[in-house]
Scaffold this motif. Structure first.
Motif, PDB file in Angstrom:
ATOM      1  N   LYS A 137      29.120  -5.784  17.101  1.00 32.65           N
ATOM      2  CA  LYS A 137      27.891  -5.966  17.849  1.00 32.65           C
ATOM      3  C   LYS A 137      26.687  -5.927  16.911  1.00 32.65           C
ATOM      4  O   LYS A 137      26.749  -5.355  15.826  1.00 32.65           O
ATOM      5  N   PRO A 138      25.564  -6.500  17.321  1.00 29.59           N
ATOM      6  CA  PRO A 138      24.398  -6.543  16.439  1.00 29.59           C
ATOM      7  C   PRO A 138      23.857  -5.179  16.075  1.00 29.59           C
ATOM      8  O   PRO A 138      23.138  -5.038  15.089  1.00 29.59           O
ATOM      9  N   PHE A 139      24.226  -4.161  16.849  1.00 30.06           N
ATOM     10  CA  PHE A 139      23.733  -2.808  16.577  1.00 30.06           C
ATOM     11  C   PHE A 139      24.748  -1.955  15.823  1.00 30.06           C
ATOM     12  O   PHE A 139      24.554  -0.753  15.662  1.00 30.06           O
ATOM     13  N   PHE A 140      25.816  -2.551  15.320  1.00 29.07           N
ATOM     14  CA  PHE A 140      26.830  -1.770  14.614  1.00 29.07           C
ATOM     15  C   PHE A 140      26.221  -1.011  13.443  1.00 29.07           C
ATOM     16  O   PHE A 140      25.354  -1.525  12.728  1.00 29.07           O
ATOM     17  N   ASN A 141      26.716   0.206  13.238  1.00 25.49           N
ATOM     18  CA  ASN A 141      26.298   0.980  12.075  1.00 25.49           C
ATOM     19  C   ASN A 141      27.282   0.749  10.928  1.00 25.49           C
ATOM     20  O   ASN A 141      28.253   0.006  11.063  1.00 25.49           O
ATOM     21  N   LEU A 142      27.019   1.393   9.805  1.00 24.11           N
ATOM     22  CA  LEU A 142      27.833   1.140   8.618  1.00 24.11           C
ATOM     23  C   LEU A 142      29.286   1.550   8.828  1.00 24.11           C
ATOM     24  O   LEU A 142      30.201   0.860   8.372  1.00 24.11           O
ATOM     25  N   ASP A 143      29.514   2.660   9.500  1.00 30.18           N
ATOM     26  CA  ASP A 143      30.894   3.090   9.745  1.00 30.18           C
ATOM     27  C   ASP A 143      31.659   2.051  10.561  1.00 30.18           C
ATOM     28  O   ASP A 143      32.823   1.751  10.263  1.00 30.18           O
ATOM     29  N   GLN A 144      31.024   1.523  11.572  1.00 30.90           N
ATOM     30  CA  GLN A 144      31.688   0.525  12.409  1.00 30.90           C
ATOM     31  C   GLN A 144      31.969  -0.763  11.630  1.00 30.90           C
ATOM     32  O   GLN A 144      33.043  -1.361  11.763  1.00 30.90           O
ATOM     33  N   LEU A 145      31.023  -1.160  10.819  1.00 27.05           N
ATOM     34  CA  LEU A 145      31.237  -2.349   9.989  1.00 27.05           C
ATOM     35  C   LEU A 145      32.358  -2.129   8.987  1.00 27.05           C
ATOM     36  O   LEU A 145      33.246  -2.969   8.826  1.00 27.05           O
ATOM     37  N   ASN A 146      32.318  -0.994   8.320  1.00 27.21           N
ATOM     38  CA  ASN A 146      33.346  -0.705   7.314  1.00 27.21           C
ATOM     39  C   ASN A 146      34.731  -0.648   7.929  1.00 27.21           C
ATOM     40  O   ASN A 146      35.711  -1.111   7.332  1.00 27.21           O
ATOM     41  N   THR A 147      34.832  -0.076   9.108  1.00 27.16           N
ATOM     42  CA  THR A 147      36.127   0.022   9.781  1.00 27.16           C
ATOM     43  C   THR A 147      36.691  -1.358  10.087  1.00 27.16           C
ATOM     44  O   THR A 147      37.871  -1.638   9.845  1.00 27.16           O
ATOM     45  N   MET A 148      35.831  -2.237  10.593  1.00 25.19           N
ATOM     46  CA  MET A 148      36.290  -3.577  10.943  1.00 25.19           C
ATOM     47  C   MET A 148      36.705  -4.368   9.703  1.00 25.19           C
ATOM     48  O   MET A 148      37.731  -5.055   9.694  1.00 25.19           O
ATOM     49  N   PHE A 149      35.934  -4.274   8.631  1.00 21.51           N
ATOM     50  CA  PHE A 149      36.264  -5.013   7.418  1.00 21.51           C
ATOM     51  C   PHE A 149      37.483  -4.414   6.719  1.00 21.51           C
ATOM     52  O   PHE A 149      38.334  -5.143   6.215  1.00 21.51           O
ATOM     53  N   ALA A 150      37.563  -3.084   6.695  1.00 22.60           N
ATOM     54  CA  ALA A 150      38.690  -2.431   6.020  1.00 22.60           C
ATOM     55  C   ALA A 150      40.012  -2.786   6.680  1.00 22.60           C
ATOM     56  O   ALA A 150      41.043  -2.885   6.006  1.00 22.60           O
ATOM     57  N   ALA A 151      39.991  -2.989   7.986  1.00 26.37           N
ATOM     58  CA  ALA A 151      41.208  -3.360   8.696  1.00 26.37           C
ATOM     59  C   ALA A 151      41.759  -4.692   8.213  1.00 26.37           C
ATOM     60  O   ALA A 151      42.916  -5.024   8.459  1.00 26.37           O
ATOM     61  N   ASN A 152      40.921  -5.451   7.533  1.00 20.82           N
ATOM     62  CA  ASN A 152      41.337  -6.747   7.016  1.00 20.82           C
ATOM     63  C   ASN A 152      41.311  -6.801   5.497  1.00 20.82           C
ATOM     64  O   ASN A 152      41.244  -7.866   4.895  1.00 20.82           O
ATOM     65  N   GLY A 153      41.386  -5.630   4.876  1.00 23.25           N
ATOM     66  CA  GLY A 153      41.513  -5.570   3.432  1.00 23.25           C
ATOM     67  C   GLY A 153      40.227  -5.811   2.672  1.00 23.25           C
ATOM     68  O   GLY A 153      40.265  -6.109   1.477  1.00 23.25           O
ATOM     69  N   LEU A 154      39.085  -5.701   3.331  1.00 22.69           N
ATOM     70  CA  LEU A 154      37.796  -5.945   2.700  1.00 22.69           C
ATOM     71  C   LEU A 154      37.012  -4.643   2.589  1.00 22.69           C
ATOM     72  O   LEU A 154      36.910  -3.883   3.550  1.00 22.69           O
ATOM     73  N   SER A 155      36.467  -4.393   1.429  1.00 22.39           N
ATOM     74  CA  SER A 155      35.773  -3.138   1.148  1.00 22.39           C
ATOM     75  C   SER A 155      34.320  -3.185   1.614  1.00 22.39           C
ATOM     76  O   SER A 155      33.807  -4.239   2.016  1.00 22.39           O
ATOM     77  N   GLN A 156      33.646  -2.063   1.504  1.00 22.40           N
ATOM     78  CA  GLN A 156      32.222  -2.034   1.824  1.00 22.40           C
ATOM     79  C   GLN A 156      31.450  -2.977   0.901  1.00 22.40           C
ATOM     80  O   GLN A 156      30.545  -3.690   1.350  1.00 22.40           O
ATOM     81  N   THR A 157      31.817  -2.996  -0.362  1.00 18.13           N
ATOM     82  CA  THR A 157      31.160  -3.895  -1.308  1.00 18.13           C
ATOM     83  C   THR A 157      31.364  -5.347  -0.902  1.00 18.13           C
ATOM     84  O   THR A 157      30.424  -6.154  -0.956  1.00 18.13           O
ATOM     85  N   ASP A 158      32.572  -5.697  -0.476  1.00 11.35           N
ATOM     86  CA  ASP A 158      32.838  -7.052   0.008  1.00 11.35           C
ATOM     87  C   ASP A 158      31.959  -7.366   1.208  1.00 11.35           C
ATOM     88  O   ASP A 158      31.370  -8.453   1.299  1.00 11.35           O
ATOM     89  N   MET A 159      31.880  -6.419   2.122  1.00  6.15           N
ATOM     90  CA  MET A 159      31.109  -6.624   3.347  1.00  6.15           C
ATOM     91  C   MET A 159      29.637  -6.873   3.034  1.00  6.15           C
ATOM     92  O   MET A 159      29.007  -7.787   3.581  1.00  6.15           O
ATOM     93  N   VAL A 160      29.069  -6.071   2.136  1.00  2.93           N
ATOM     94  CA  VAL A 160      27.661  -6.236   1.787  1.00  2.93           C
ATOM     95  C   VAL A 160      27.439  -7.579   1.093  1.00  2.93           C
ATOM     96  O   VAL A 160      26.462  -8.292   1.363  1.00  2.93           O
ATOM     97  N   ALA A 161      28.355  -7.944   0.202  1.00  3.09           N
ATOM     98  CA  ALA A 161      28.217  -9.225  -0.498  1.00  3.09           C
ATOM     99  C   ALA A 161      28.286 -10.397   0.470  1.00  3.09           C
ATOM    100  O   ALA A 161      27.463 -11.323   0.416  1.00  3.09           O
TER     101      ALA A 161
END
Length: 321
Positions: free
Chosen positions: A160-184
């Motif tokens: 959702k547009p209001f997701f916080n960092l934890d929610q974003l990291n959880t969604m990306f990590a589930a697909n093998g993508l790190s926080q650094t990947d997500m930010v990039a």
């Protein structure tokens, strides 16, 4: 075409095309078509270049489509992933870019029906990024096109547009993508546009105490309010990057430093102290950002792909064989 993990930010602009478990296929490789269509990358690059000259909208539209990879049109009573309400704003120029590139490839006799739509999209995405000022990089190829697409697979899979960092990291990590990947990968918001309805709550109804989101720069908030007045048609569009909306560059990160992230999930990358150092680093270092982006988009291109007997090569990218 396979439906891979979709980038959080682009989901909010253009919708969602499906989520597959994190998988990496060892069958993907550079120069996959060397023996059957050795000039495929040149053919695609030329076709993409012509499309971008026709309309710059093709840049962001193609990037978003790669992140979504939901090219299937519905047939009969079936509703495809792209027909889900969250996907209805997928820009047609992204589809047209792939269609034109596919036609150019298939016009070469030795290449006809040898190159998948999924791979053409992957190459086209690299090309529009390069044409708009971003990095060039080698694309891993060998994807097959999918044989099913259902709108029901979309529900509940997008951030959702209001997701916080934890929610974003959880969604990306589930697909093998790190926080650094997500930010990039979030830097895709350096090109393209969004609809007023996607962020209007930050301008008028953020909270009881603060109707305007306090993390928004005041001048930027006023600018957005002038572009998106109360009760305006929610489909009115606004550029994602107020500084250089047609250039793929590090301005996205400079914008976050100044409180000019369009979505909350953009701005949180700077307001959260865990991701702020990365934003600050890439705001000043183009080389560091581009290196991270190439790594991240290469990893993204490996998620959930179909290879071998798990898919086929479509004769028409908009329909099943």
């Amino acid at each position: 075409m396979d439906a891979r993990f979709v980038l959080a930010w682009s989901l909010l602009i253009l919708g969602f095309c499906g989520l597959f478990p994190y998988t990496v296929s060892a069958q993907l490789k550079q120069n996959y078509y060397a023996n059957v269509c050795p000039n495929v990358e040149t053919i695609v690059r030329d076709a993409v270049g012509k499309k971008v000259k026709q309309t710059s909208v093709a840049v962001a539209a193609t990037i978003r489509l790669f992140f979504h990879d939901c090219f299937v049109q519905s047939t009969g009573s079936n509703k495809a992933e792209k027909d889900h309400p969250d996907n209805l704003s997928l820009a047609g120029d992204g589809f047209d870019t792939v269609i034109k590139a596919k036609a150019a490839v298939d016009a070469v006799p030795s290449c006809k029906n040898k190159v998948s739509c999924a791979d053409i999209l992957a190459m086209a995405t690299r090309d529009v990024i390069t044409l708009s000022g971003g990095p060039s990089y080698a694309v891993e190829l060998g994807r097959m096109d999918g044989v099913s697409s259902n709108a029901t697979s979309v529900e509940g899979k997008l951030p959702k547009p209001f997701f916080n960092l934890d929610q974003l990291n959880t969604m990306f990590a589930a697909n093998g993508l790190s926080q650094t990947d997500m930010v990039a990968l979030s830097a895709a918001h350096t090109v393209g546009f969004s609809h007023c309805g996607q962020f209007a709550n930050r301008l008028y109804n953020f909270s009881r105490q603060n109707p305007v989101d306090a993390t928004l720069d005041k001048n930027y908030a006023a600018q957005l309010q002038s572009q998106c007045p109360k009760n305006v048609d929610p489909t009115i569009v606004v550029t994602m990057d107020p500084i250089s909306p047609n250039t793929f560059d590090k301005a996205y990160f400079k914008n976050l430093q100044q409180g000019k992230g369009l979505f909350s999930l953009d701005q949180v990358l700077f307001t959260d102290t865990r991701s702020r150092p990365t934003v600050n680093n890439w705001a000043v270092s183009t080389s560091a950002f581009e290196t991270a982006f190439v790594s991240a988009i290469t990893k993204l291109g490996r998620v959930g792909v179909k290879t071998g007997k798990n898919g086929n090569i479509r004769r028409d990218c908009s329909a099943f064989n």
